[in-house]
Design a protein around this motif. Structure first.
Motif, PDB file in Angstrom:
ATOM      1  N   LYS B  96       0.903  -3.108   5.709  1.00 38.05           N
ATOM      2  CA  LYS B  96       0.282  -2.619   4.473  1.00 38.05           C
ATOM      3  C   LYS B  96      -0.906  -1.681   4.714  1.00 38.05           C
ATOM      4  O   LYS B  96      -1.219  -0.860   3.863  1.00 38.05           O
ATOM      5  CB  LYS B  96      -0.186  -3.817   3.633  1.00 38.05           C
ATOM      6  CG  LYS B  96       0.972  -4.660   3.109  1.00 38.05           C
ATOM      7  CD  LYS B  96       0.457  -5.808   2.258  1.00 38.05           C
ATOM      8  CE  LYS B  96       1.587  -6.520   1.540  1.00 38.05           C
ATOM      9  NZ  LYS B  96       1.098  -7.566   0.647  1.00 38.05           N
ATOM     10  N   HIS B 125       7.052  -4.283   4.456  1.00 32.74           N
ATOM     11  CA  HIS B 125       6.632  -4.239   3.058  1.00 32.74           C
ATOM     12  C   HIS B 125       6.989  -2.876   2.466  1.00 32.74           C
ATOM     13  O   HIS B 125       7.282  -1.933   3.197  1.00 32.74           O
ATOM     14  CB  HIS B 125       5.113  -4.450   2.952  1.00 32.74           C
ATOM     15  CG  HIS B 125       4.690  -5.835   3.364  1.00 32.74           C
ATOM     16  ND1 HIS B 125       4.868  -6.934   2.593  1.00 32.74           N
ATOM     17  CD2 HIS B 125       4.117  -6.275   4.511  1.00 32.74           C
ATOM     18  CE1 HIS B 125       4.409  -8.012   3.217  1.00 32.74           C
ATOM     19  NE2 HIS B 125       3.951  -7.636   4.397  1.00 32.74           N
ATOM     20  N   ASP B 127       4.866  -1.201   0.380  1.00 36.46           N
ATOM     21  CA  ASP B 127       3.648  -0.538  -0.090  1.00 36.46           C
ATOM     22  C   ASP B 127       3.528   0.925   0.353  1.00 36.46           C
ATOM     23  O   ASP B 127       3.001   1.754  -0.375  1.00 36.46           O
ATOM     24  CB  ASP B 127       2.403  -1.296   0.381  1.00 36.46           C
ATOM     25  CG  ASP B 127       2.417  -2.755  -0.020  1.00 36.46           C
ATOM     26  OD1 ASP B 127       3.378  -3.456   0.351  1.00 36.46           O
ATOM     27  OD2 ASP B 127       1.478  -3.192  -0.688  1.00 36.46           O
TER      28      ASP B 127
END
Lengths: 285, 285, 285, 285
Positions: B96, B125, B127
């Motif tokens: 992240k 992730h 993000d």
């Protein structure tokens, strides 16, 4: 490690230099332990420092130069040959500041400079006589005035010659040496300047750094040339300051820089790790 | 400067290596532009990085290896041959945090890494998907859980193989890679650790630096090995902190270190300037 | 932590200033969380930055100035009052170099500068238009020639006024602003100079650093004044170089300095941590 | 600047402390020249160092404590009162390494530590006796063995008490002090550790740094506590190393760090600029 020979070379860059030099050493039984080369591509100059063990080397010390000569000529080299057990004879010049002198006296005594033999200290003042003599080093007092400067330098040079001095260290010596003096010790006089050159050339650099409000101050060791504070820079270092630091704080912080930056330059010089060209230095560290 | 070849060598130290290698290059018309050697005197190992121009070199690229082979065998060398126009295919792994990724994306784009081709970014992730794709780089999402880790790594490895990836950069990737994974990319996975290793191995180093009250924090880039944060260190850098710095301040200051320390390691790797031995690195910079 | 007020003060040094200011805050229910003072003993000037929580403060924002006024008059203070949720409107000026711009765009986006709102980028070239617009920031192209300079600056100033710009960042902007322009944004234009000022004032500092053979290069962020590269220095940093570094290497190493040194200056300015006096800065960091 | 008083305070953070303390000084005619506060927001502790000129201060030295006492009680302060002309009596402990000792001897002699009076040097060896006595400082030889350690420490403590020693400096003293000893000089024994703590706690840190292949080495000065190398860190500094540096090179480079890092810690201690809490230091420099 045994005794070694060190060759410092500079010449126009061309093919085959490295092969020829290392071939010469290998053919004659030398074991290369350090080889460091550098090429200035802009000016097309080749630089090298090469160091090899002499234990099995077939050529006696005194004949290495002759044996190497044909290669040197072929490549139009400027070169120096040194041996690891060579000892350079050193003189320190000081005025009244003692921090750099102190650091050097300690290092010579502590064995940090095996390649140097501190023969004497010259000062235009008497303040540091006692300190120097406490270390068992001869101290010479040469007061300098505008009138007697030329004459004093002559006497100093005589003393330096008598003692066979190879290297002069200006450890915060507050006099400017004449061109004639500098000429006799080209690239063999190391000065410490208390600024991050070329900022604040000349006198009172800490005061001027304070005035200018810089956030970092520095110190510079360099070889002395005819032009004040313009010689080849050997080493520099810096330390942070802030608005909280008065001129006195800067002077105090700067002292710690000066002594270390000067000591590093002296060490490299004594270990034959510096080549000078074009008013710059190549440091093979 | 034209196209060059780069030879990275390590072997037991003995006489004549340098002469033989440079002789080989010179005899075949190569112009050596960088030669850097190092000897570990304790372990008696010789290391060298040598780079020469190929314009007049008589041996075609594909035959240099064979031609050099006898010398390599004679000295029992481990060696790699690279060419200056080689391009390594690179994958970045992130979670992240975006600061290291951002720095790398910028540098690949700005041409700072001519030896690298950024093929893809993998993350556990989503993000940073948008950011990566804004740079036109393919983004792959591999969510990892304790259960599926083995399986996910298998898929990642397949993708990396398909894309012919040579170098993996962990740009603050918050997962620990399995030994099997690491084994397939030995000395080809670069991680950034947010402490001055070996201080604060493992998780939350800034919190622990704060607790310990250190006055300097650091960042470390290293190759990944089976042992967590114990791989060969490539580069480190530090920054001052004081009692005034909260954990958040340290994290903020640390970010600026991390991204630069990681970028330097990547640059050296892509320029074939790193040799690994004995869990340490020799950096020919 | 809640909302805070920040008072920046400078005045002739005398007894009782600190007691009076802190008494004012305490009496009115403010909880002081930072108090930093400095005295220039040479010039006898007192400086202070004091920050307090407003949650229980009895005076409404709009009346703090009036309430504080008698103290300010008593001590002949120059003072500024800020609030922690104030947002300064920012414009960036660039030419063709993108590394500083990139760093700033990232930081504004990443939330590193909560006190700043990046409103627009102005450039005399079109090269960075796409990059800026990719970040969703308006880009304005103002080509500058010797002939149209005055007129262009006028238009730029109009745009800056329209947008209510409080701070201008010159992120390697290669034009010199006129005195008239600078006057309108006194101590509100931050420039990054790619040398360790006052060394290498003016153009091509890396080339001149290379020529001079320095061992350390630097970068300097400063407020712009009428005199080129002579404004109050906000921040400086340095990196080591050696004879191995070409001008290009210096430029590359310098870029990493420049962007960080500029970002730090911007951060401090946006956090109201800088006081300017006597062409120097006091940084309450 | 005239004689000053220095108040060091720590207490639970609450409103009004600064106003109350500065009000006390101002009401009594003191001119505050330095005021530095810090709040640990996590632990909610307030720290302050405040220094004021005594020339017009209405309270005589001996009554300041009593006069301040009500404020101290109100805020549950731990506090110390010092005067700028106070002199702390100092003992140095050494073994065989001389570089830190040398630096300290020089600084005491050069007037760098006006707040300290070097009374004596204690060593478990005779090697440095001559050096110490050359500086006119009494030298005491206390050979230590596993068997006599307790007894020797007792004698040392008697000597330290007799001489009224306030501060002990371990200048590379190679013995571990017992808990009983440490307890008697809590936060008054400064040690220099030759690593960047907490990396390489314990013996032979340079050897372990070499083994680990770190790219930066450091030195740490800290107060001694019962746990080895775990006391509050006062100051740290670092220097770059590379694969070229042998253990011996690291030791040599480290020496220059150690002596400066130790000297800075001693200076701050003697100037009453250090507050210890929670095994950390607040340095009001």
């Amino acid at each position: 490690m045994g005794r070694t020979a060190i060759l410092l070379i500079s010449c126009p860059d061309t093919k085959g230099i490295l092969a020829e030099v290392t071939g010469f050493i290998a053919r004659n039984g030398g074991n290369i332990i350090h080889a460091d080369q550098h090429i200035d591509f802009q000016k097309k100059i080749f630089f090298m420092r090469i160091e090899w063990e002499l234990s099995d080397f077939k050529i006696p010390d005194s004949q290495i130069g002759d044996a190497f000569s044909p290669i040197a000529q072929k490549f139009k080299m400027e070169w120096e040959l040194h041996f690891s057990d060579e000892v350079k004879r050193v003189a320190i010049f000081v005025s009244k500041h003692d921090h750099c002198l102190y650091e050097l006296l300690y290092r010579f005594k502590a064995g940090d400079f095996p390649g140097g033999d501190l023969r004497l200290v010259i000062s235009n003042h008497l303040d540091l006589k006692e300190l120097v003599e406490r270390f068992g080093v001869p101290f010479y007092h040469f007061p300098v005035s505008r009138e007697n400067k030329q004459e004093v330098e002559k006497k100093e040079l005589e003393l330096l010659k008598e003692e066979g001095i190879d290297l002069i260290i200006l450890a915060r010596y507050m006099q400017i040496l004449s061109d004639q003096f500098v000429n006799q010790y080209r690239n063999r006089i190391i000065n410490i300047h208390h600024s991050f050159l070329p900022a604040f050339v000349g006198a009172k650099p800490y005061h001027r750094a304070y005035e200018r409000g810089v956030k970092i101050i520095g110190a510079t060791s360099h070889y002395v040339t005819e032009e004040l504070d313009q010689g080849p820079i050997i080493e520099q270092d810096v330390v942070r300051v802030s608005h909280r630091d008065s001129v006195e704080d800067m002077i105090r912080k700067g002292r710690d820089l000066e002594k270390l930056v000067l000591a590093r330059a002296v060490k490299w010089h004594l270990e034959n790790k510096i080549l000078v060209y074009d008013n710059k230095t190549v440091i093979f560290d």
